[in-house]
Design a protein around this motif. Structure first.
Motif, PDB file in Angstrom:
ATOM      1  N   SER A  19       0.851  -1.206   0.000  1.00 56.58           N
ATOM      2  CA  SER A  19       0.000   0.000   0.000  1.00 56.58           C
ATOM      3  C   SER A  19       0.886   1.255   0.000  1.00 56.58           C
ATOM      4  CB  SER A  19      -0.926   0.000   1.215  1.00 56.58           C
ATOM      5  OG  SER A  19      -0.136   0.098   2.396  1.00 56.58           O
ATOM      6  N   GLN A  20       2.157   1.084   0.433  1.00 56.27           N
ATOM      7  CA  GLN A  20       3.085   2.237   0.418  1.00 56.27           C
ATOM      8  C   GLN A  20       3.678   2.420  -0.974  1.00 56.27           C
ATOM      9  OE1 GLN A  20       3.360   3.839   3.365  1.00 56.27           O
ATOM     10  NE2 GLN A  20       1.972   2.229   4.121  1.00 56.27           N
ATOM     11  N   LEU A  21       3.572   1.375  -1.803  1.00 52.56           N
ATOM     12  CA  LEU A  21       4.256   1.440  -3.104  1.00 52.56           C
ATOM     13  C   LEU A  21       3.255   1.840  -4.190  1.00 52.56           C
ATOM     14  CD1 LEU A  21       6.466  -1.719  -2.687  1.00 52.56           C
ATOM     15  CD2 LEU A  21       7.292   0.610  -2.966  1.00 52.56           C
ATOM     16  N   ALA A  22       2.989   3.130  -4.288  1.00 51.35           N
ATOM     17  CA  ALA A  22       2.012   3.613  -5.274  1.00 51.35           C
ATOM     18  C   ALA A  22       2.436   3.170  -6.672  1.00 51.35           C
ATOM     19  CB  ALA A  22       1.942   5.130  -5.207  1.00 51.35           C
ATOM     20  N   GLY A  23       1.465   2.751  -7.473  1.00 45.09           N
ATOM     21  CA  GLY A  23       1.772   2.411  -8.855  1.00 45.09           C
ATOM     22  C   GLY A  23       2.053   0.933  -9.076  1.00 45.09           C
ATOM     23  N   TRP A  24       2.343   0.216  -7.983  1.00 44.15           N
ATOM     24  CA  TRP A  24       2.615  -1.233  -8.121  1.00 44.15           C
ATOM     25  C   TRP A  24       1.302  -1.996  -8.033  1.00 44.15           C
ATOM     26  CZ3 TRP A  24       7.272  -3.689  -9.132  1.00 44.15           C
ATOM     27  CH2 TRP A  24       8.384  -2.820  -9.212  1.00 44.15           C
ATOM     28  N   ILE A  25       1.158  -2.954  -8.938  1.00 43.56           N
ATOM     29  CA  ILE A  25      -0.074  -3.736  -9.024  1.00 43.56           C
ATOM     30  C   ILE A  25       0.251  -5.188  -8.744  1.00 43.56           C
ATOM     31  CG2 ILE A  25      -1.905  -4.484 -10.606  1.00 43.56           C
ATOM     32  CD1 ILE A  25      -1.140  -1.890 -12.249  1.00 43.56           C
ATOM     33  N   ARG A  26      -0.600  -5.850  -7.961  1.00 42.81           N
ATOM     34  CA  ARG A  26      -0.404  -7.284  -7.749  1.00 42.81           C
ATOM     35  C   ARG A  26      -0.876  -8.014  -8.990  1.00 42.81           C
ATOM     36  NH1 ARG A  26      -0.221  -9.467  -1.787  1.00 42.81           N
ATOM     37  NH2 ARG A  26       0.882 -11.091  -2.963  1.00 42.81           N
ATOM     38  N   ASP A  27      -0.088  -9.022  -9.375  1.00 42.05           N
ATOM     39  CA  ASP A  27      -0.463  -9.857 -10.519  1.00 42.05           C
ATOM     40  C   ASP A  27      -0.196 -11.293 -10.071  1.00 42.05           C
ATOM     41  OD1 ASP A  27      -0.752 -11.198 -12.867  1.00 42.05           O
ATOM     42  OD2 ASP A  27       0.918 -10.238 -13.922  1.00 42.05           O
ATOM     43  N   GLY A  28      -1.223 -11.896  -9.472  1.00 46.16           N
ATOM     44  CA  GLY A  28      -1.016 -13.229  -8.873  1.00 46.16           C
ATOM     45  C   GLY A  28      -0.060 -13.070  -7.705  1.00 46.16           C
ATOM     46  N   ASP A  29       1.012 -13.867  -7.723  1.00 48.02           N
ATOM     47  CA  ASP A  29       1.988 -13.756  -6.625  1.00 48.02           C
ATOM     48  C   ASP A  29       3.117 -12.810  -6.997  1.00 48.02           C
ATOM     49  OD1 ASP A  29       1.475 -17.095  -5.435  1.00 48.02           O
ATOM     50  OD2 ASP A  29       1.062 -15.181  -4.438  1.00 48.02           O
ATOM     51  N   CYS A  30       2.917 -12.054  -8.073  1.00 44.48           N
ATOM     52  CA  CYS A  30       3.954 -11.099  -8.475  1.00 44.48           C
ATOM     53  C   CYS A  30       3.442  -9.679  -8.267  1.00 44.48           C
ATOM     54  CB  CYS A  30       4.289 -11.280  -9.962  1.00 44.48           C
ATOM     55  SG  CYS A  30       4.769 -12.957 -10.405  1.00 44.48           S
ATOM     56  N   ILE A  31       4.347  -8.715  -8.413  1.00 46.27           N
ATOM     57  CA  ILE A  31       3.947  -7.310  -8.426  1.00 46.27           C
ATOM     58  C   ILE A  31       4.562  -6.707  -9.679  1.00 46.27           C
ATOM     59  CG2 ILE A  31       3.587  -6.928  -5.969  1.00 46.27           C
ATOM     60  CD1 ILE A  31       6.467  -5.944  -5.748  1.00 46.27           C
ATOM     61  N   LYS A  32       3.802  -5.745 -10.247  1.00 45.09           N
ATOM     62  CA  LYS A  32       4.320  -5.170 -11.483  1.00 45.09           C
ATOM     63  C   LYS A  32       4.082  -3.673 -11.551  1.00 45.09           C
ATOM     64  CE  LYS A  32       0.349  -6.412 -14.360  1.00 45.09           C
ATOM     65  NZ  LYS A  32      -0.105  -7.239 -15.500  1.00 45.09           N
ATOM     66  N   ARG A  33       4.896  -3.042 -12.414  1.00 44.91           N
ATOM     67  CA  ARG A  33       4.870  -1.576 -12.493  1.00 44.91           C
ATOM     68  C   ARG A  33       5.182  -1.183 -13.922  1.00 44.91           C
ATOM     69  NH1 ARG A  33       4.374   3.606 -11.653  1.00 44.91           N
ATOM     70  NH2 ARG A  33       5.507   4.723 -10.010  1.00 44.91           N
ATOM     71  N   THR A  34       4.498  -0.177 -14.422  1.00 45.06           N
ATOM     72  CA  THR A  34       4.815   0.355 -15.748  1.00 45.06           C
ATOM     73  C   THR A  34       5.261   1.802 -15.574  1.00 45.06           C
ATOM     74  OG1 THR A  34       3.182  -1.076 -16.793  1.00 45.06           O
ATOM     75  CG2 THR A  34       3.895   0.846 -18.041  1.00 45.06           C
ATOM     76  N   LEU A  35       6.416   2.143 -16.153  1.00 43.97           N
ATOM     77  CA  LEU A  35       6.995   3.475 -15.972  1.00 43.97           C
ATOM     78  C   LEU A  35       7.153   4.176 -17.316  1.00 43.97           C
ATOM     79  CD1 LEU A  35       9.877   2.433 -13.528  1.00 43.97           C
ATOM     80  CD2 LEU A  35       7.708   3.488 -12.902  1.00 43.97           C
ATOM     81  N   GLN A  36       6.827   5.472 -17.345  1.00 46.67           N
ATOM     82  CA  GLN A  36       7.040   6.279 -18.551  1.00 46.67           C
ATOM     83  C   GLN A  36       8.497   6.757 -18.534  1.00 46.67           C
ATOM     84  OE1 GLN A  36       5.087   6.658 -20.941  1.00 46.67           O
ATOM     85  NE2 GLN A  36       3.094   6.029 -20.087  1.00 46.67           N
ATOM     86  N   LEU A  37       9.330   6.162 -19.358  1.00 48.94           N
ATOM     87  CA  LEU A  37      10.746   6.559 -19.402  1.00 48.94           C
ATOM     88  C   LEU A  37      11.176   6.647 -20.862  1.00 48.94           C
ATOM     89  CD1 LEU A  37      12.313   4.128 -16.748  1.00 48.94           C
ATOM     90  CD2 LEU A  37      11.969   6.589 -16.484  1.00 48.94           C
ATOM     91  N   ASP A  38      12.150   7.530 -21.137  1.00 47.49           N
ATOM     92  CA  ASP A  38      12.712   7.500 -22.499  1.00 47.49           C
ATOM     93  C   ASP A  38      13.836   6.455 -22.509  1.00 47.49           C
ATOM     94  OD1 ASP A  38      14.467  10.584 -21.801  1.00 47.49           O
ATOM     95  OD2 ASP A  38      15.190   8.531 -21.608  1.00 47.49           O
TER      96      ASP A  38
END
Ligand SMILES: C[C@H](O)[C@H](O)[C@H]1CNC2=NC(N)=NC(=O)C2=N1
Length: 101
Positions: A19-38
């Motif tokens: 809950s402290q890690l904004a932007g991270w989504i649980r995906d089954g037993d994993c966690i994932k994040r998508t970042l806008q980067l060049d």
């Protein structure tokens, strides 16, 4: 010394940590994040993540898709997330903040 937590408590610990890690989504037993980067930021972030991941003994899956950086962190063995995976996510957030502020 690892504090032995009953399952229920451990699960709460991870839920709290996530809950402290904004932007991270649980995906089954994993966690994932998508970042806008060049591309340059992606290369720098990947380098920093690799150092942290090795230190934590975690192997994140990183890919580049349509100009975005996608990261997925799963626990190697039995799937249950541990402090190591959550710790890596926090390190990734710190590196992302440094790169994009
Ligand atoms: C096969 C492997 O699961 C995929 O390439 C991973 C890589 N990293 C990822 N990261 C994110 N954020 N989402 C995904 O679906 C994803 N998939």
């Amino acid at each position: 010394m690892l504090i032995k937590r009953p399952w229920g408590q451990r699960r709460d610990y991870l839920t709290d940590a996530l809950s402290q890690l904004a932007g991270w989504i649980r995906d089954g037993d994993c966690i994932k994040r998508t970042l806008q980067l060049d591309d340059v930021q992606h290369a720098l972030l990947t380098e920093r993540i690799t150092v942290a991941a090795d230190a934590l003994g975690v192997r994140p899956q990183i890919r580049r898709l349509d100009g975005r950086t996608q990261i997925k962190v799963c626990h190697e063995a039995d799937g249950a997330l541990t402090q190591a995976e959550v710790g890596l996510a926090a390190r990734i957030e710190a590196a992302y903040t440094q790169l994009t502020r």
